[in-house]
Design an enzyme around this catalytic site. Sequence first.
Site, PDB file in Angstrom:
ATOM      1  N   LYS A  80       0.825  -1.198   0.061  1.00  0.00           N
ATOM      2  CA  LYS A  80       0.079   0.058  -0.036  1.00  0.00           C
ATOM      3  C   LYS A  80       0.742   1.032  -0.077  1.00  0.00           C
ATOM      4  O   LYS A  80       0.667   2.134  -0.946  1.00  0.00           O
ATOM      5  CB  LYS A  80      -1.023   0.012   1.329  1.00  0.00           C
ATOM      6  CG  LYS A  80      -1.721   1.146   1.399  1.00  0.00           C
ATOM      7  CD  LYS A  80      -2.527   1.272   2.729  1.00  0.00           C
ATOM      8  CE  LYS A  80      -3.037   0.095   3.382  1.00  0.00           C
ATOM      9  NZ  LYS A  80      -3.881   0.364   4.583  1.00  0.00           N
ATOM     10  N   LYS A 137       3.173  -1.870  11.247  1.00  0.00           N
ATOM     11  CA  LYS A 137       1.954  -1.814  11.775  1.00  0.00           C
ATOM     12  C   LYS A 137       1.929  -2.450  13.345  1.00  0.00           C
ATOM     13  O   LYS A 137       3.084  -2.970  13.673  1.00  0.00           O
ATOM     14  CB  LYS A 137       1.086  -3.123  11.292  1.00  0.00           C
ATOM     15  CG  LYS A 137      -0.358  -2.712  11.672  1.00  0.00           C
ATOM     16  CD  LYS A 137      -1.052  -1.613  10.705  1.00  0.00           C
ATOM     17  CE  LYS A 137      -2.304  -1.227  10.816  1.00  0.00           C
ATOM     18  NZ  LYS A 137      -2.930  -0.484   9.930  1.00  0.00           N
ATOM     19  N   ASP A 159      -5.541   3.457  13.573  1.00  0.00           N
ATOM     20  CA  ASP A 159      -6.340   2.426  13.133  1.00  0.00           C
ATOM     21  C   ASP A 159      -7.533   2.212  14.070  1.00  0.00           C
ATOM     22  O   ASP A 159      -7.734   3.094  14.590  1.00  0.00           O
ATOM     23  CB  ASP A 159      -5.322   1.356  12.889  1.00  0.00           C
ATOM     24  CG  ASP A 159      -5.842   0.313  11.800  1.00  0.00           C
ATOM     25  OD1 ASP A 159      -5.626   0.375  10.687  1.00  0.00           O
ATOM     26  OD2 ASP A 159      -6.650  -0.820  12.158  1.00  0.00           O
TER      27      ASP A 159
END
Length: 450
Positions: free
Chosen positions: A115, A127, A167
Site C-alpha cells: 500500500k 503496523k 487504526d
Amino acid sequence: MSNYVLEVINQVKEKNSGETQFIQAVDEVLSSIAPYVKEHEEEFKSLALLERIVEPERIISFRIPWMDDSGKVIVNRGFRVQFNGSIGPYKGGLRFHPTVNQSIMKFLGFEQIFKNALTGFPIGGGKGGSDFDPKGKSDNEIMRFCQSFMTELQKHIGQDIDVPAGDIGVGAREIGYLFGQYRRIKNDYEAGVLTGKGLEYGGSLARKEATGYGLIYFMEEMLKANTLSLKNKTVTISGSGNVAIYACEKAQNYGAKVIAMSDSNGCILDFKGIRLDIVKQIKEVKRGRIKEYLNYVPDAKYLENNSKIPSIYTIKTDIVLPCATENDINLEAAKILVENGLIALGEGANMPTTKDATEYLLSKGILFAPGKAANAGGVAVSALEMSQNSMRYSWTFEEVDRKLEKIMQNIFSSVKNSAEEYNLGTNYVAGANIAGFKKVANAMIAQGII
Ligand code: NDP
Ligand code: 2IT
C-alpha cells in the site's frame, strides 16, 4: 502458477502455522503477482526475494501494565511489526482491539508494505497495536494505557525510523496521549514521529478525512474508467468509525445515496439517506452505538447481526464499501450481494473480503477496488503530514485535499496499467499487488541480500 510462488506460500504456511490472517494475506498477494514473478523467476529465486519479503525485518512484542480507575492492575500485550524498510522508514497504524494478535499485526504490516509503495511516497511497511479494548474505558484509563504503551514503544520509533499512526480504536485522542508521553521521555519535539496528530501540534488538515475521501476518489476513478459514476447510486457502508464516516461524507458529495451504516452489533437502514450529522454526533462525540440513530430518526430501521453474515450485507445496494474489519464479507455474503444487483465494491478496511469471496466477485464482473490501493489515502496524507512537519509548515485543507485526489487518481492509473500489462482485464486486485510489489522488489534487489 509458478512453482516458486507455490513453494514460498507452502513455506509460509508451515513456518507460521496458526497465523491464519497472515497466511491469507501472503497467499492473496503472492498468488496474484504470479504472472510478474514468472517473468523474473530465476533472478528472484536466486536472491530468495519472496522468502525475504514474507519475513518481517523485526517484530517487537512487549508487556503493557496499567492501572484502571478502580486501582486494579491490568496487563495487555503490545506489538510493533517493522516489516519492510526498503523504501523508507516503517510506516503504519496502531490498532487497539481485543482481537489483536501477532497474526493480525503481521497481515496488516504485510499489506502496508505494498500500500505504501503504491502511494508513491518513500515509506516502508509497519503496523502495531495492542489487545487492549478501549470500549467502555474512561478518558483517564485511555491516557494511562497510552502512556504505558509508549513508554516501551518509544525505544523503537523515531521520525526517520518508524512512524506510527491510528487504526481501529486509535484516533486523535489516543495519538495525543501517545505523542505527549513520547515528547516527555525524549525531551525533544520530534513532530514527525507520529501522524494523525491534532491540528494544534503538528497534525495535517484533511488527515482525519483522508482514508474515507480517498476511497471515494478511487471509486469514482474506477467507475469512470468503466463508464459509470457514483451519482444516484445506492451505497451501503459497513462500520461507522473514521473511515466509514468520511467515505459516507464524500459519497454523498458525489450524489450517491448512502442508505446503511453499521457497527459490530448491527446496521441502520435509512432509505431517505443516512443523516451523517447524527452519525457523527453518536460516534465522534458520544462514542455510542449506531442503534442510537433510531432515537433521532424513528423511521429508520435497525437490523441486529444474528447470523454468520453481518446484517448490512443482506441489503440490496449498487455499491458496497466495507469499512470495518477483516474478513467481513465471506462467500455467502458475496453471493447475496451479487444476487441483489451489486455493481462495485470498495475496500475501505484492510482485507475485509475473504479470498474466495474476492474470486467470486471478480468472476461475476463486479468492479473490485482492493484495500491496499483504495484505502491508501490515509497513509498518503500521513506522508504529507510528515512532509509538513519537516518543512515546519502547513498546507490548507484544500491544498491537502487536492493532493489527495491526485494521489488516488495516480494510484488508480498505476493499478489499471499493471492489470492491462498482464492481460488481467479489470482485475484491480492483481493490478494493485503487482504495481506495489514491483517497486519494493526493485528496491530490495538494489540494496543487496539484507
Ligand atoms: P475505527 O475504530 O474508527 O472504526 C472501526 C469501525 O469498525 C467501528 O464501527 C467498529 O464497530 C467496526 N468494527 C471494528 N472491529 C470490528 C469487528 N471485529 N467486527 C465488526 N465491526 C468491527 O477504525 P477505522 O475506521 O480507522 O478503521 C476501519 C478499517 O479501515 C480497519 O480495517 C482499518 O485497518 C482500515 N484503515 C484505516 C485507516 C485509517 O486511516 N484510520 C487507513 C486505512 C485503512 P464497533 O464500534 O462496534 O467496534
Ligand atoms: O491501514 C492504514 O493504512 C492505516 N491505518 C493508516 C496508516 C498511517 O500511517 O497513516
